[in-house]
Design an enzyme around this catalytic site. Structure first.
Site, PDB file in Angstrom:
ATOM      1  N   ASP A  54      69.440  31.186  78.187  1.00  0.00           N
ATOM      2  CA  ASP A  54      70.831  30.757  78.070  1.00  0.00           C
ATOM      3  C   ASP A  54      71.903  31.139  79.318  1.00  0.00           C
ATOM      4  O   ASP A  54      71.424  32.077  79.980  1.00  0.00           O
ATOM      5  CB  ASP A  54      71.521  31.082  76.630  1.00  0.00           C
ATOM      6  CG  ASP A  54      72.934  30.698  76.409  1.00  0.00           C
ATOM      7  OD1 ASP A  54      73.256  29.433  76.569  1.00  0.00           O
ATOM      8  OD2 ASP A  54      73.849  31.602  76.180  1.00  0.00           O
ATOM      9  N   LYS A  83      67.876  22.701  71.506  1.00  0.00           N
ATOM     10  CA  LYS A  83      67.231  23.409  72.705  1.00  0.00           C
ATOM     11  C   LYS A  83      65.937  23.533  72.565  1.00  0.00           C
ATOM     12  O   LYS A  83      65.214  23.778  73.277  1.00  0.00           O
ATOM     13  CB  LYS A  83      68.186  24.674  72.633  1.00  0.00           C
ATOM     14  CG  LYS A  83      69.526  24.650  73.606  1.00  0.00           C
ATOM     15  CD  LYS A  83      69.996  26.175  73.670  1.00  0.00           C
ATOM     16  CE  LYS A  83      71.302  26.274  74.519  1.00  0.00           C
ATOM     17  NZ  LYS A  83      71.464  27.322  74.846  1.00  0.00           N
ATOM     18  N   ASP A 127      72.858  33.974  72.854  1.00  0.00           N
ATOM     19  CA  ASP A 127      74.019  34.434  72.320  1.00  0.00           C
ATOM     20  C   ASP A 127      74.624  33.713  71.351  1.00  0.00           C
ATOM     21  O   ASP A 127      75.690  34.198  70.932  1.00  0.00           O
ATOM     22  CB  ASP A 127      75.123  34.911  73.320  1.00  0.00           C
ATOM     23  CG  ASP A 127      75.844  33.784  74.062  1.00  0.00           C
ATOM     24  OD1 ASP A 127      75.181  32.662  74.219  1.00  0.00           O
ATOM     25  OD2 ASP A 127      77.031  33.597  73.836  1.00  0.00           O
ATOM     26  N   ASP A 175      71.186  28.637  70.022  1.00  0.00           N
ATOM     27  CA  ASP A 175      69.994  29.182  70.694  1.00  0.00           C
ATOM     28  C   ASP A 175      69.165  29.740  69.553  1.00  0.00           C
ATOM     29  O   ASP A 175      67.744  30.017  69.826  1.00  0.00           O
ATOM     30  CB  ASP A 175      70.283  30.756  71.306  1.00  0.00           C
ATOM     31  CG  ASP A 175      70.935  30.516  72.777  1.00  0.00           C
ATOM     32  OD1 ASP A 175      70.808  29.677  73.680  1.00  0.00           O
ATOM     33  OD2 ASP A 175      72.115  31.008  72.854  1.00  0.00           O
TER      34      ASP A 175
END
EC number: 3.1.3.18
Length: 236
Positions: free
Chosen positions: A8, A151, A174, A178
């Site tokens: 990320d 993602k 974070d 994610d």
């Protein structure tokens, strides 16, 4: 063997307080001895530009999985026109995007629309649902996006193009967006500034925040400490 990385950007490769990419990124990632894929909620040009300036291959999962670029193979999975339509209704009902007239946050976004976290979340979620869309809260913006785009799926596509099993990847992140990445990789880390959903989903929650946490995770990995040591010896 040094593992491939899924990283990320905001909150993970940045300095505290959101004031830009940590300069240590430019020391470490070009030296990493395995593929690096940047996975982000940012508009497509941002991770591509970061790869360019890092001098690494352009490998990116952008816009929460809506756009995937790996080794000149480009894939789109999000429906920006539907997102735009929903946001226009949101604005007509009194909501604001919150980015100013230039709106560089959305100007080059190809598969979704982002709304500032000071926007009317309740109204935005109501309108998005009416249009068959979902809203991701990344802590930096509300992303109006096509359901099922993530993602994690984007990284799976990237891994296939690279000829890798997605479970070979190590992910560091974070935020809520994610979580799907953490679910598909073999090993996952949440930096200490991560939100609760990311922390609950990660294999390891780091003691350090932002880039400090990312460097600690890299040092944990096979071959990772060797890369960091090599960078430090070059600096000396």
């Amino acid at each position: 063997m040094t593992p491939p990385l899924a990283l990320d950007i905001d909150g993970t490769l940045t300095r505290p307080h959101g004031d830009g990419v940590d300069p240590r990124v430019f020391e470490v990632l070009p030296e990493w001895d395995a593929p690096v894929v940047l996975t982000t909620g940012k508009a497509f040009p941002y991770p591509v530009s970061l790869c360019h300036f890092l001098g690494i291959p352009e490998r990116a999962v952008a816009e929460n999985g809506g756009v995937v670029l790996v080794d000149d193979q480009l894939t789109y999975t999000g429906d920006r026109e539907r997102a735009r339509s929903a946001v226009e209704e949101y604005k007509s009902r009194g909501g604001a995007l919150g980015w100013g007239a230039a709106d560089t946050v959305n100007r080059w976004r190809e598969t979704e629309v982002a709304v500032h976290v000071d926007g009317d979340e309740t109204l935005l979620r109501e309108v998005a649902a009416d249009h068959g869309l979902e809203v991701y809260d990344t802590g930096y913006a509300y992303h109006v996006k096509t359901p099922g785009v993530s993602k994690g799926d984007g990284l799976t596509t990237a891994a296939e193009v690279l000829g890798l099993d997605v479970r070979e990847f190590v992910a560091i992140g974070d935020s809520e967006n994610d979580v799907t990445t953490f679910e598909v990789v073999g090993t996952s880390y949440a930096v200490s500034n991560a939100d609760e959903r990311a922390k609950e989903s990660a294999d390891t929650v780091l003691d350090d925040a932002h880039m400090d946490g990312t460097l600690a995770a890299l040092a944990d990995l096979e071959g990772g400490q060797a890369v960091l040591d090599r960078v430090e010896s070059t600096e000396r």
